[in-house]
Scaffold this motif. Structure first.
Motif, PDB file in Angstrom:
ATOM      1  N   GLN A  90      15.309 -36.421 124.816  1.00  0.00           N
ATOM      2  CA  GLN A  90      15.264 -37.710 125.492  1.00  0.00           C
ATOM      3  C   GLN A  90      15.171 -38.835 124.462  1.00  0.00           C
ATOM      4  O   GLN A  90      14.491 -38.706 123.458  1.00  0.00           O
ATOM      5  N   ASP A  91      15.876 -39.905 124.730  1.00  0.00           N
ATOM      6  CA  ASP A  91      15.873 -41.054 123.821  1.00  0.00           C
ATOM      7  C   ASP A  91      14.744 -41.986 124.215  1.00  0.00           C
ATOM      8  O   ASP A  91      14.948 -43.027 124.824  1.00  0.00           O
ATOM      9  N   VAL A  92      13.515 -41.595 123.868  1.00  0.00           N
ATOM     10  CA  VAL A  92      12.327 -42.357 124.231  1.00  0.00           C
ATOM     11  C   VAL A  92      12.054 -43.417 123.160  1.00  0.00           C
ATOM     12  O   VAL A  92      12.060 -43.117 121.973  1.00  0.00           O
ATOM     13  N   ILE A  93      11.831 -44.655 123.593  1.00  0.00           N
ATOM     14  CA  ILE A  93      11.486 -45.734 122.671  1.00  0.00           C
ATOM     15  C   ILE A  93       9.973 -45.783 122.541  1.00  0.00           C
ATOM     16  O   ILE A  93       9.259 -45.898 123.540  1.00  0.00           O
ATOM     17  N   GLU A  94       9.480 -45.691 121.317  1.00  0.00           N
ATOM     18  CA  GLU A  94       8.038 -45.649 121.073  1.00  0.00           C
ATOM     19  C   GLU A  94       7.547 -47.009 120.593  1.00  0.00           C
ATOM     20  O   GLU A  94       8.057 -47.567 119.620  1.00  0.00           O
ATOM     21  N   PHE A  95       6.546 -47.530 121.293  1.00  0.00           N
ATOM     22  CA  PHE A  95       5.966 -48.830 120.980  1.00  0.00           C
ATOM     23  C   PHE A  95       4.545 -48.641 120.461  1.00  0.00           C
ATOM     24  O   PHE A  95       3.740 -47.976 121.112  1.00  0.00           O
ATOM     25  N   ALA A  96       4.228 -49.245 119.330  1.00  0.00           N
ATOM     26  CA  ALA A  96       2.843 -49.343 118.870  1.00  0.00           C
ATOM     27  C   ALA A  96       2.357 -50.731 119.268  1.00  0.00           C
ATOM     28  O   ALA A  96       2.958 -51.747 118.888  1.00  0.00           O
ATOM     29  N   VAL A  97       1.271 -50.786 120.041  1.00  0.00           N
ATOM     30  CA  VAL A  97       0.820 -52.050 120.632  1.00  0.00           C
ATOM     31  C   VAL A  97      -0.709 -52.146 120.523  1.00  0.00           C
ATOM     32  O   VAL A  97      -1.405 -51.217 120.926  1.00  0.00           O
ATOM     33  N   PRO A  98      -1.234 -53.257 119.998  1.00  0.00           N
ATOM     34  CA  PRO A  98      -2.695 -53.442 120.017  1.00  0.00           C
ATOM     35  C   PRO A  98      -3.242 -53.386 121.439  1.00  0.00           C
ATOM     36  O   PRO A  98      -2.549 -53.754 122.392  1.00  0.00           O
ATOM     37  N   LEU A 124       4.024 -45.642 125.036  1.00  0.00           N
ATOM     38  CA  LEU A 124       3.118 -46.656 124.520  1.00  0.00           C
ATOM     39  C   LEU A 124       2.009 -45.994 123.708  1.00  0.00           C
ATOM     40  O   LEU A 124       1.353 -45.068 124.179  1.00  0.00           O
ATOM     41  N   ILE A 125       1.827 -46.482 122.488  1.00  0.00           N
ATOM     42  CA  ILE A 125       0.746 -46.018 121.629  1.00  0.00           C
ATOM     43  C   ILE A 125      -0.192 -47.205 121.441  1.00  0.00           C
ATOM     44  O   ILE A 125       0.134 -48.159 120.730  1.00  0.00           O
TER      45      ILE A 125
END
Length: 324
Positions: A90-98, A124-125
């Protein structure tokens, strides 16, 4: 031995500067120097010739540098394969977010994005600001979403990273209203009767923004700090219960302002008690990923540039920012 020591060492070998590498690795120079010393202790020999400037590697350091590139490249390749299994294609977009943005800005932003950009698989990370930035630096996310203010810029190398603005966020003081709808506590307070203050924990990014607000206002503010946490949502919960005044992002309190569960704690004639920040998305430039010198800077995927969906999203965000 920790892999971050090798990454530090590779950075030092490439920049030939302790101070520059400390900046790029997002640590203080003393901490960076200690990590290089720890690596030397592990190796049992000097790796850096500290008698020269710019910094030079010793013969042992040159040997370790070439080996470090291979080790880090192998680790990145193995990690990419493992992530490939996890993603199951799967082409999952990974976001690092405060954390604060993860609770306030991100959910509504993704909802609006899906309406215009289309379906999107995302992960979401949520982290503190420092760790979110390090996720980007270490190649562990596709995009970093973070606040930006000129007084507290991130030390991200513009040659390696690019940025696009997603909008603005305003931080201002809010408080629970009384039975008549008036603020329970109204700034600026008095020296003999300080107002109960719900503050951010030391080191929190929004806490630094609040300190800037209080420094810039021309009026003495009288506070009694009765509670602190590093998360805006925690302060909001306490404010909703009437425990005091909290400086909160507008995106966190929009619904509460509409339903009058919270009101402004600043009178109309008291200016300067808010601050406006950018909300920005950052990513590593594809050219850096593709042409990186070492495993430290390589792409996380198949070596052919960023994920297809992540690239499409970035192109869309750049177009939207240019149009606004």
């Amino acid at each position: 031995m920790e892999t971050k020591w090798l990454e530090d060492f590779v950075s030092l070998a490439e920049t030939r500067s302790f101070s520059r590498s400390a900046q790029l690795r997002h640590v203080t120079q003393p901490a960076f120097s200690r990590r290089i010393q720890s690596l030397e202790a592990w190796a049992g020999t000097d790796l850096v010739d500290r008698s020269s400037y710019p910094t030079r590697l010793t013969p042992a350091g040159e040997t370790l540098y070439s080996q470090s590139l291979e080790v880090l490249q192998a680790l990145q390749s193995t990690r990419a394969m493992l992530r490939g299994h996890t993603a199951a294609g799967q082409d999952v977009i990974e976001f690092a977010v405060p954390h604060t943005l993860a609770f306030t800005f991100f959910p509504a932003w993704v909802s609006a994005l899906r309406e215009k950009f289309g379906p999107m698989k995302s992960r979401l990370i949520a982290l503190n600001v420092h760790d979110a930035v390090m996720r980007l630096v270490e190649g562990s996310c596709d995009l970093l979403i973070a606040y930006h203010h000129p007084s507290q810029p991130y030390q991200l190398d513009a040659d390696r990273y690019e940025m696009v603005s997603l909008g603005e966020e305003v931080v201002a003081p809010y408080v629970k209203p009384d039975a008549d709808g008036a603020p329970m506590f109204l700034l600026p307070g008095r020296a003999g009767q300080p107002l109960p203050y719900l503050g951010y924990a030391p080191g929190a990014y929004l806490g630094q923004m609040v300190e800037l607000i209080l420094k810039q206002t021309g009026t003495a503010i009288h506070f009694d700090r009765v509670y602190e946490t590093d998360m805006a949502e925690g302060l909001k919960a306490m404010a909703l219960e009437g425990h005091g005044i909290a400086f909160l992002p507008l995106s966190a309190v929009k619904k509460d302002l509409r339903t009058k569960k919270l009101v402004s704690a600043a009178p109309a004639d008291l200016k300067g008690l808010q601050i406006t920040m950018d909300v920005r998305a950052y990513r590593e430039r594809p050219s850096v990923k593709e042409l990186g010198k070492s495993g430290v800077h390589t792409n996380r995927g198949n070596g052919l540039g960023p994920k297809r969906n992540a690239q499409a999203l970035w192109d869309y965000l750049v177009t939207q920012a240019a149009a606004s």
